[in-house]
Scaffold this motif. Structure first.
Motif, mmCIF file in Angstrom:
data_model
loop_
_atom_site.group_PDB
_atom_site.id
_atom_site.type_symbol
_atom_site.label_atom_id
_atom_site.label_comp_id
_atom_site.label_asym_id
_atom_site.label_seq_id
_atom_site.Cartn_x
_atom_site.Cartn_y
_atom_site.Cartn_z
ATOM 1 N N SER A 195 0.827 -1.209 0.000
ATOM 2 C CA SER A 195 0.000 0.000 0.000
ATOM 3 C C SER A 195 0.857 1.253 0.000
ATOM 4 O O SER A 195 2.044 1.226 0.364
ATOM 5 N N LEU A 196 0.240 2.348 -0.383
ATOM 6 C CA LEU A 196 0.797 3.687 -0.212
ATOM 7 C C LEU A 196 -0.061 4.418 0.815
ATOM 8 O O LEU A 196 -1.289 4.441 0.697
ATOM 9 N N LEU A 197 0.586 4.976 1.830
ATOM 10 C CA LEU A 197 -0.133 5.661 2.900
ATOM 11 C C LEU A 197 0.026 7.167 2.766
ATOM 12 O O LEU A 197 1.103 7.665 2.429
ATOM 13 N N ILE A 198 -1.050 7.884 3.043
ATOM 14 C CA ILE A 198 -1.022 9.342 3.144
ATOM 15 C C ILE A 198 -1.390 9.698 4.573
ATOM 16 O O ILE A 198 -2.479 9.378 5.031
ATOM 17 N N GLN A 199 -0.436 10.280 5.286
ATOM 18 C CA GLN A 199 -0.606 10.597 6.702
ATOM 19 C C GLN A 199 -1.011 9.341 7.491
ATOM 20 O O GLN A 199 -1.867 9.372 8.375
ATOM 21 N N GLY A 200 -0.356 8.221 7.144
ATOM 22 C CA GLY A 200 -0.534 6.985 7.895
ATOM 23 C C GLY A 200 -1.791 6.199 7.562
ATOM 24 O O GLY A 200 -2.123 5.255 8.282
ATOM 25 N N ARG A 201 -2.466 6.557 6.468
ATOM 26 C CA ARG A 201 -3.718 5.869 6.131
ATOM 27 C C ARG A 201 -3.719 5.443 4.654
ATOM 28 O O ARG A 201 -3.304 6.201 3.775
ATOM 29 N N GLY A 202 -4.192 4.220 4.416
ATOM 30 C CA GLY A 202 -4.306 3.703 3.059
ATOM 31 C C GLY A 202 -5.455 2.725 2.983
ATOM 32 O O GLY A 202 -6.254 2.576 3.910
ATOM 33 N N ARG A 203 -5.542 1.992 1.869
ATOM 34 C CA ARG A 203 -6.646 1.044 1.698
ATOM 35 C C ARG A 203 -6.152 -0.148 0.875
ATOM 36 O O ARG A 203 -5.897 -0.025 -0.310
ATOM 37 N N PHE A 204 -5.998 -1.297 1.567
ATOM 38 C CA PHE A 204 -5.615 -2.532 0.906
ATOM 39 C C PHE A 204 -6.877 -3.303 0.526
ATOM 40 O O PHE A 204 -7.879 -3.267 1.249
ATOM 41 N N ASN A 205 -6.818 -3.999 -0.584
ATOM 42 C CA ASN A 205 -7.946 -4.810 -1.035
ATOM 43 C C ASN A 205 -7.997 -6.091 -0.205
ATOM 44 O O ASN A 205 -7.247 -7.034 -0.440
ATOM 45 N N CYS A 206 -8.866 -6.126 0.779
ATOM 46 C CA CYS A 206 -8.911 -7.258 1.707
ATOM 47 C C CYS A 206 -9.300 -8.570 1.029
ATOM 48 O O CYS A 206 -9.059 -9.651 1.583
ATOM 49 N N SER A 223 -12.195 -0.817 9.637
ATOM 50 C CA SER A 223 -11.322 -0.339 10.703
ATOM 51 C C SER A 223 -11.139 1.175 10.599
ATOM 52 O O SER A 223 -10.851 1.701 9.517
ATOM 53 N N PRO A 224 -11.312 1.895 11.713
ATOM 54 C CA PRO A 224 -11.125 3.354 11.658
ATOM 55 C C PRO A 224 -9.691 3.754 11.342
ATOM 56 O O PRO A 224 -9.447 4.877 10.902
ATOM 57 N N ASP A 225 -8.732 2.822 11.554
ATOM 58 C CA ASP A 225 -7.330 3.129 11.244
ATOM 59 C C ASP A 225 -7.129 3.434 9.771
ATOM 60 O O ASP A 225 -6.200 4.166 9.408
ATOM 61 N N CYS A 226 -7.966 2.849 8.904
ATOM 62 C CA CYS A 226 -7.726 2.973 7.465
ATOM 63 C C CYS A 226 -8.788 3.795 6.748
ATOM 64 O O CYS A 226 -8.915 3.710 5.519
ATOM 65 N N SER A 227 -9.571 4.561 7.494
ATOM 66 C CA SER A 227 -10.457 5.498 6.805
ATOM 67 C C SER A 227 -9.581 6.553 6.131
ATOM 68 O O SER A 227 -8.527 6.928 6.654
ATOM 69 N N PRO A 228 -9.953 7.049 4.956
ATOM 70 C CA PRO A 228 -9.065 7.950 4.210
ATOM 71 C C PRO A 228 -8.699 9.199 5.009
ATOM 72 O O PRO A 228 -9.523 9.733 5.768
ATOM 73 N N TYR A 229 -7.467 9.630 4.820
ATOM 74 C CA TYR A 229 -7.070 10.904 5.422
ATOM 75 C C TYR A 229 -7.822 12.020 4.702
ATOM 76 O O TYR A 229 -7.949 12.021 3.475
ATOM 77 N N VAL A 230 -8.330 12.967 5.470
ATOM 78 C CA VAL A 230 -9.108 14.071 4.918
ATOM 79 C C VAL A 230 -8.416 15.386 5.240
ATOM 80 O O VAL A 230 -8.124 15.678 6.410
ATOM 81 N N LEU A 231 -8.114 16.165 4.203
ATOM 82 C CA LEU A 231 -7.599 17.511 4.383
ATOM 83 C C LEU A 231 -8.727 18.480 4.057
ATOM 84 O O LEU A 231 -9.120 18.644 2.903
ATOM 85 N N THR A 232 -9.296 19.074 5.105
ATOM 86 C CA THR A 232 -10.424 19.991 4.928
ATOM 87 C C THR A 232 -9.917 21.401 4.673
ATOM 88 O O THR A 232 -9.054 21.906 5.404
#
Length: 580
Positions: A195-206, A223-232
């Protein structure tokens, strides 16, 4: 009379308190206490052990002002592993023992111990910290250091908000498995990250997880650990976005869909502004870009990272550029961008050449060097093991850190020398070496010798890339120099010519950096002053490549280094330097 006396006394006390407060503000000592340990987390939805700092991954961001002193008490709670932390981009002027490079500037922090780092952040800009023990960086332990200009000073660009974003890649196998494979016969490559993480978060195809194994239930997309990072962001504003990469293997392309970015800072130095749609960023680099929120505010946009320079086998990294007040996790209506063609070197080389020092902030380099060191990067074999080598030499660490051995004159015991005293090669047969084919001589040697530099002289380093063992294959290598910023003089394609290529050097407005890419089948030329007493590592910032020997060490002005703290000792011959 008594009341007047009390008023006078209170006035004096107030002045004393205000003076003390003023002194405290001016001193600006920022103290952190970090507990480093393993925890189960699911950064890309796949559950595995992650190194955390106070439970955080990525670690806490250090926010400081130029001139501040940073004090970090690091407790190693990893249980069965040593530890050290490198403060990437901080030059450690006067404190070379706190650079955080195990085997070079300190002994490792053993499990259960607390070690205190103390250093000054002497330059404003965007920097990093990360593990520097073995391949431990793959497991996490990373974060950013954001240093602002002193109070009352301004920067040469305006913005409404300052935000930061750390980019990493992520493996499911442990660093131990990878290190063992790299040091095995037959050779076992680490392969591409999951995976590639942005601010510690990514999404692997389970769905790719083997459901017949013990991995059942270890991958969970909820898992809340892998919800997308959001820059508001707020529409109609200007953002300074500090982007940093600490990938273990991947060169990246970064993009905010529908938005252009203006590059204004690189590795803590102001850049003559230029606009990009795609920002290429390599492990160890930091950039600041200016982004205007001037697109349709009724929708969100994708932030994407994609692998370049290697055939992509890792899915696109995704985050959300959220225009307030849209729902933060509302997916953009468009398909995420796939980035530029992965094996097209031309745009990456063009970006490297475009980075110049900003007018008004130019620090011109010395006109000529006192010494030239040419370094050929090759992949070779040592006793059947696959290694990376520099001028036919693959780097290894001594058991006693160089800084301690040199400063305390502990260069040997009765049985052997701490490190090889023979000088390493400063060049190669550049006229006859064909960089387009695999090495004609596959056999390299290992050594832990170092380059001794005369103090306060000007050093030119030319990094030359070549073909690997497999035909038609040359990779990108980001090289990082500890203890220094260097001038980036030029990049070139093909083989470097020491007689003609220096005529093309940019001596007018070269950028200063601490990390620089070496492009496939190309060369990179840098210049620096050997004016920081200490012992400094210079190495490829890809974990697997450095583990396989792609690095060298410089010593300069060791006699000018102050008294070493005993806290950095306790391994090798330094054990005898600690008295009860």
């Amino acid at each position: 009379m008594m009341a007047r006396s009390d008023e006078l006394r209170n006035f004096v006390l107030t002045i004393m308190i205000l003076s003390l407060m003023s002194f405290t503000v001016e001193a600006k000592i920022r103290h952190y206490k970090w507990d480093v340990k393993y925890e189960f987390k699911s950064p890309d939805c796949y559950k595995k052990l992650v190194i955390t700092i106070n439970g955080m991954f990525p670690g806490p961001t250090i926010i400081a002002e130029q001139g501040d002193t940073i004090v970090v008490d690091v407790t190693n709670s990893l249980g069965t592993e040593n530890l050290s932390i490198h403060w990437h981009g901080i030059r450690q002027i006067g404190t070379p023992w706190y650079d955080g490079t195990e085997g070079v500037s300190q002994c490792p922090i053993v499990p259960g111990d607390t070690f205190t780092y103390k250093f000054v952040v002497d330059r404003a800009g965007t920097y990093l910290y990360h593990a520097h023990y073995g391949m431990q960086r793959e497991e996490g332990l990373n974060g950013m250091i954001l240093v602002s200009v002193p109070s009352g000073q301004s920067e040469p660009f305006a913005y409404d908000f300052d935000r930061s974003m750390l980019l990493t890649d992520w493996y499911h196998k442990s660093a131990h498995e990878h290190a063992t494979g790299l040091a095995s016969i037959p050779f076992v490559w680490v392969n591409e990250p999951e995976s590639l993480l942005i601010q510690g978060r990514g999404r692997f195809n389970c769905s790719l997880v083997n459901t017949t194994s013990s991995e059942i239930g270890q991958c969970n997309v909820t898992s809340p650990d892998c919800s997308p990072y959001v820059l508001t962001v707020v529409p109609g504003k200007v953002y300074r976005l500090r982007i940093a990469s600490l990938t273990s293997l991947s060169a990246l392309n970064f993009e905010i869909q529908g938005h252009n970015m203006t590059v204004v800072e690189a590795d803590g130095h102001y850049v003559e502004p230029f606009e990009v749609k795609n920002l290429f960023i390599y492990s160890g680099e930091t950039y600041s870009v200016i982004v205007k929120t001037n697109q349709d505010p009724s929708k969100n946009y994708w932030i994407t990272t994609n692998v370049v320079s290697r055939m992509p086998k890792t899915p696109t990294g995704l985050a959300i550029f959220n225009y307030n007040p849209n729902p933060p996790l509302q997916n953009p209506p468009t398909v995420p961008t796939k980035g530029p063609i992965w094996n097209n070197t031309a745009p990456r080389l063009a970006q490297s050449l475009a980075i110049k020092a900003r007018e008004g902030f130019i620090e011109p380099p010395p006109a000529t060097p006192d010494r030239l060191i040419m370094l050929l990067n090759t992949q070779q074999k040592v006793n059947g093991y696959t290694k990376w080598a520099i001028n036919n030499v693959s780097f290894t660490f001594p058991t006693t850190p160089y800084l301690i051995a040199l400063k305390e004159n502990k260069l040997r015991n009765k049985l052997h020398r701490v490190f090889d005293q023979r000088p390493p090669p400063t060049g190669y047969d550049w006229q006859n070496y064909n960089i387009r084919v695999p090495p004609p001589n596959l056999n390299a040697t290992t050594s832990n010798s170092l380059y001794r530099l005369d103090f306060n002289t000007t050093i030119d380093i030319v990094l030359q890339n070549a073909n690997m063992i497999n035909p038609n294959n040359s990779e990108t290598h980001p090289w990082h120099l500890h203890g220094h910023d260097f001038w980036v003089l030029s990049y070139g394609e093909g083989k470097f010519d020491p007689f003609n290529d220096p005529k093309k050097y940019n001596l007018v407005n070269p950028i200063l950096k601490n990390t620089v890419p070496l492009h496939p089948y190309g060369w990179t030329a840098i210049r620096f002053k050997s004016d920081n007493p200490g012992v400094w590592l210079f190495h490829c910032h890809l974990d697997s490549h450095f583990s396989m020997g792609m690095g060298i060490v410089f010593e300069e002005g060791i006699e000018r280094v102050g008294k070493l703290p005993t806290s950095i000792m306790g391994c090798g011959l330094s054990k005898g330097l600690i008295t009860p």
